[in-house]
Scaffold this motif. Structure first.
Motif, short mmCIF file in Angstrom:
data_model
loop_
_atom_site.label_atom_id
_atom_site.label_comp_id
_atom_site.label_asym_id
_atom_site.label_seq_id
_atom_site.Cartn_x
_atom_site.Cartn_y
_atom_site.Cartn_z
N UNK A 23 9.00 -47.83 54.99
CA UNK A 23 7.60 -48.15 54.81
C UNK A 23 7.06 -48.82 56.06
N UNK A 24 5.79 -48.60 56.32
CA UNK A 24 5.14 -49.18 57.49
C UNK A 24 4.89 -50.66 57.24
N UNK A 25 5.71 -51.50 57.82
CA UNK A 25 5.57 -52.95 57.61
C UNK A 25 4.45 -53.53 58.47
N UNK A 26 3.97 -52.77 59.45
CA UNK A 26 2.91 -53.25 60.33
C UNK A 26 1.53 -52.79 59.86
N UNK A 27 1.47 -52.06 58.74
CA UNK A 27 0.19 -51.58 58.24
C UNK A 27 -0.67 -52.77 57.81
N UNK A 28 -1.95 -52.76 58.16
CA UNK A 28 -2.82 -53.85 57.71
C UNK A 28 -2.81 -53.95 56.18
N UNK A 29 -2.77 -55.18 55.68
CA UNK A 29 -2.75 -55.39 54.23
C UNK A 29 -3.93 -56.25 53.84
N UNK A 30 -5.09 -55.61 53.65
CA UNK A 30 -6.26 -56.40 53.26
C UNK A 30 -6.04 -57.02 51.89
N UNK A 31 -6.72 -58.13 51.67
CA UNK A 31 -6.58 -58.87 50.42
C UNK A 31 -7.10 -58.03 49.25
N UNK A 32 -6.29 -57.93 48.21
CA UNK A 32 -6.69 -57.21 47.00
C UNK A 32 -7.73 -58.06 46.28
N UNK A 33 -8.87 -57.45 46.00
CA UNK A 33 -9.93 -58.17 45.29
C UNK A 33 -10.79 -57.18 44.52
N UNK A 34 -11.63 -57.72 43.67
CA UNK A 34 -12.52 -56.87 42.88
C UNK A 34 -13.95 -57.07 43.38
N UNK A 35 -14.35 -56.29 44.40
CA UNK A 35 -15.68 -56.47 44.97
C UNK A 35 -16.79 -55.98 44.05
N UNK A 36 -17.96 -56.50 44.29
CA UNK A 36 -19.16 -56.09 43.54
C UNK A 36 -19.63 -54.75 44.08
N UNK A 37 -20.34 -53.98 43.25
CA UNK A 37 -20.85 -52.68 43.73
C UNK A 37 -21.95 -52.88 44.77
N UNK A 54 -12.03 -52.22 37.97
CA UNK A 54 -11.03 -53.12 37.38
C UNK A 54 -9.67 -52.43 37.26
N UNK A 55 -9.68 -51.13 36.98
CA UNK A 55 -8.41 -50.39 36.92
C UNK A 55 -7.74 -50.35 38.29
N UNK A 56 -8.52 -50.06 39.33
CA UNK A 56 -7.96 -50.03 40.68
C UNK A 56 -7.48 -51.41 41.10
N UNK A 57 -8.22 -52.44 40.73
CA UNK A 57 -7.82 -53.80 41.07
C UNK A 57 -6.50 -54.15 40.40
N UNK A 58 -6.33 -53.78 39.14
CA UNK A 58 -5.09 -54.10 38.44
C UNK A 58 -3.88 -53.39 39.04
N UNK A 59 -4.13 -52.26 39.71
CA UNK A 59 -3.03 -51.55 40.39
C UNK A 59 -2.79 -52.10 41.79
N UNK A 60 -3.66 -52.98 42.24
CA UNK A 60 -3.49 -53.56 43.57
C UNK A 60 -3.96 -52.68 44.70
#
Length: 160
Positions: A23-37, A54-60
Motif C-alpha cells: 500500500x502507498x504509505x506516502x499517499x495523502x490522508x485527508x481527515x475523514x469528516x462529514x462535510x455540509x453540501x 453519512x454512509x460514505x463517512x461511516x466507511x471512512x
C-alpha cells in the motif's frame, strides 16, 4: 498515462487489499469528516447528498476534498432521474413535428448520466461490483499506530 487508474488506498484497505501489493504509505490522508453540501446544489441534489454522505463517512471514505466529486454525483443523479421521468412520459421513440420517428433525446441524456453515475459511484465504492469488494475495517488510525508502537491495550480493573 496508460492503464487502469490507481484505486485510493482507503478503498484498497476496505477491500482487504485483494492484490496484496504494498500500500502507498506516502499517499495523502485527508481527515475523514462529514462535510455540509455545497450551497450551489438544488434541494433535490442536497437530499441525495444527505442520503449518501453519512454512509460514505461511516466507511471512512468521505473527506472535505471529496465534496466536489460527491456534488457532481448528486447533480448527475438528479439529471438522470429527470431524464428517466421524461422517457417514461414520452416513450423511448418519439415523433417529430415533421412526422419523423426518432429516439427520445432524453434517453441519450439518461444513458450518459447513468454511465457517469457508475464511474463516479465506483470512485466512492457505491457500485454493486466495487461495494462487493469492500470489507469495512473501521479501526481508528491513531489506535492502529498506538497498537503498533505499544502493543495491545490491556484493561486492568480493581474489582476484587
Amino acid at each position: 498515462m496508460q492503464g487502469r487508474k490507481p484505486k485510493p488506498t482507503a478503498l484498497k484497505r476496505l477491500e482487504g487489499n485483494p492484490g496484496k501489493r504494498a500500500l502507498n504509505r506516502a499517499e495523502p490522508r485527508p481527515k475523514v469528516e462529514m462535510p455540509r453540501p455545497p450551497e450551489h446544489l438544488s434541494d433535490e441534489e442536497k437530499a441525495k447528498w444527505e442520503a449518501i454522505v453519512s454512509e460514505l463517512h461511516s466507511l471512512g471514505v468521505m473527506t472535505r476534498i471529496d465534496v466536489d466529486a460527491l456534488a457532481r454525483y448528486c447533480t448527475i443523479f438528479v439529471r438522470w432521474v429527470k431524464a428517466e421521468k421524461m422517457v417514461r412520459e414520452k416513450g423511448e421513440i418519439i415523433k417529430t413535428a415533421a412526422g419523423n420517428i426518432i429516439q427520445n433525446p432524453y434517453l441519450s441524456i439518461a444513458n450518459r448520466a447513468l454511465d457517469q453515475l457508475n464511474k463516479l459511484g465506483a470512485e466512492f465504492g457505491m457500485t454493486p461490483s466495487s461495494r462487493s469488494r469492500v470489507k469495512a475495517d473501521l479501526t481508528d488510525p491513531d489506535q492502529e499506530l498506538e497498537q503498533m508502537l505499544f502493543g495491545q491495550r490491556v484493561n486492568v480493573s480493581n474489582d476484587g
